[in-house]
Design a protein around this motif. Structure first.
Motif, PDB file in Angstrom:
ATOM      1  N   ASN A  39     -10.824   0.761  -2.412  1.00 34.76           N
ATOM      2  CA  ASN A  39      -9.765   1.063  -4.000  1.00 34.76           C
ATOM      3  C   ASN A  39      -8.283   1.284  -3.626  1.00 34.76           C
ATOM      4  OD1 ASN A  39     -10.126   3.469  -3.147  1.00 34.76           O
ATOM      5  ND2 ASN A  39     -12.628   3.314  -4.056  1.00 34.76           N
ATOM      6  N   LEU A  40      -7.888   1.429  -4.194  1.00 34.64           N
ATOM      7  CA  LEU A  40      -6.729   2.216  -3.389  1.00 34.64           C
ATOM      8  C   LEU A  40      -6.208   3.835  -3.413  1.00 34.64           C
ATOM      9  CD1 LEU A  40      -4.130   1.057  -7.199  1.00 34.64           C
ATOM     10  CD2 LEU A  40      -4.100   0.617  -4.610  1.00 34.64           C
ATOM     11  N   ASP A  41      -7.173   4.125  -3.640  1.00 35.87           N
ATOM     12  CA  ASP A  41      -7.227   6.038  -3.243  1.00 35.87           C
ATOM     13  C   ASP A  41      -7.982   5.463  -1.889  1.00 35.87           C
ATOM     14  OD1 ASP A  41      -6.561   7.313  -5.572  1.00 35.87           O
ATOM     15  OD2 ASP A  41      -9.450   7.431  -6.128  1.00 35.87           O
ATOM     16  N   ALA A  65       0.073  -8.234  -9.966  1.00 32.77           N
ATOM     17  CA  ALA A  65      -0.286  -6.743 -10.667  1.00 32.77           C
ATOM     18  C   ALA A  65      -0.704  -5.664  -9.746  1.00 32.77           C
ATOM     19  CB  ALA A  65      -1.533  -6.592 -11.130  1.00 32.77           C
ATOM     20  N   SER A  66      -1.567  -6.723  -8.375  1.00 27.33           N
ATOM     21  CA  SER A  66      -2.321  -5.653  -7.338  1.00 27.33           C
ATOM     22  C   SER A  66      -1.018  -5.233  -6.024  1.00 27.33           C
ATOM     23  CB  SER A  66      -3.288  -6.747  -6.354  1.00 27.33           C
ATOM     24  OG  SER A  66      -4.006  -7.218  -7.345  1.00 27.33           O
ATOM     25  N   GLU A  72       3.193   1.065  -5.126  1.00 26.52           N
ATOM     26  CA  GLU A  72       3.339   2.644  -5.687  1.00 26.52           C
ATOM     27  C   GLU A  72       2.450   3.379  -4.459  1.00 26.52           C
ATOM     28  OE1 GLU A  72       1.908   3.597  -9.614  1.00 26.52           O
ATOM     29  OE2 GLU A  72       2.936   2.080 -10.545  1.00 26.52           O
ATOM     30  N   VAL A  73       0.817   3.098  -3.890  1.00 25.81           N
ATOM     31  CA  VAL A  73       0.577   4.268  -2.830  1.00 25.81           C
ATOM     32  C   VAL A  73       1.357   4.182  -1.950  1.00 25.81           C
ATOM     33  CG1 VAL A  73      -1.118   3.971  -1.496  1.00 25.81           C
ATOM     34  CG2 VAL A  73      -1.548   3.138  -4.189  1.00 25.81           C
ATOM     35  N   PHE A  74       2.099   2.694  -1.017  1.00 32.40           N
ATOM     36  CA  PHE A  74       2.597   2.492   0.273  1.00 32.40           C
ATOM     37  C   PHE A  74       3.499   4.412   0.020  1.00 32.40           C
ATOM     38  CE2 PHE A  74       0.118  -0.196   1.846  1.00 32.40           C
ATOM     39  CZ  PHE A  74       0.452  -0.241   2.740  1.00 32.40           C
ATOM     40  N   ALA A  75       4.590   4.067  -1.393  1.00 32.21           N
ATOM     41  CA  ALA A  75       5.491   4.775  -1.974  1.00 32.21           C
ATOM     42  C   ALA A  75       4.910   6.240  -1.911  1.00 32.21           C
ATOM     43  CB  ALA A  75       6.468   4.620  -3.073  1.00 32.21           C
ATOM     44  N   ASP A  76       3.879   6.506  -2.650  1.00 31.08           N
ATOM     45  CA  ASP A  76       3.015   7.975  -2.610  1.00 31.08           C
ATOM     46  C   ASP A  76       3.272   8.426  -1.535  1.00 31.08           C
ATOM     47  OD1 ASP A  76       3.691   7.603  -5.410  1.00 31.08           O
ATOM     48  OD2 ASP A  76       1.164   7.089  -6.007  1.00 31.08           O
TER      49      ASP A  76
END
Length: 83
Positions: A39-41, A65-66, A72-76
């Motif tokens: 998952n993204l987390d 979409a994925s 977003e995760v990489f940017a965060d």
């Protein structure tokens, strides 16, 4: 800071990302000991653990979409994703 990670194998799922990053960062044996980021987390945790700042993907085939979610995760996490 770790050198960039280059992913040469096809990336089609989030799990592909997790497996490929873990393998590049920890070697095949180290990656085998870790569960794939499902998952993204878990992907965010893996990026923090490896302290990588750039990931280059040669063959990215994630659905749009994925891919947006992964970006977003990489940017965060402050990690540049090059596809």
């Amino acid at each position: 800071m770790m050198n960039p990670i280059f992913l040469a194998r096809p990336v089609r799922t989030l799990e592909d990302f997790g497996r490929a990053i873990a393998s590049a960062a920890f070697g095949p044996a180290g990656a085998a000991e870790r569960p794939a980021a499902a998952n993204l987390d878990a992907l965010a945790d893996l990026l923090r653990e490896t302290r990588v700042k750039r990931v280059v993907v040669a063959d990215c085939g994630l659905p749009e979409a994925s891919l947006r979610s992964v970006l977003e995760v990489f940017a965060d996490e402050g990690v540049e994703l090059v596809i």
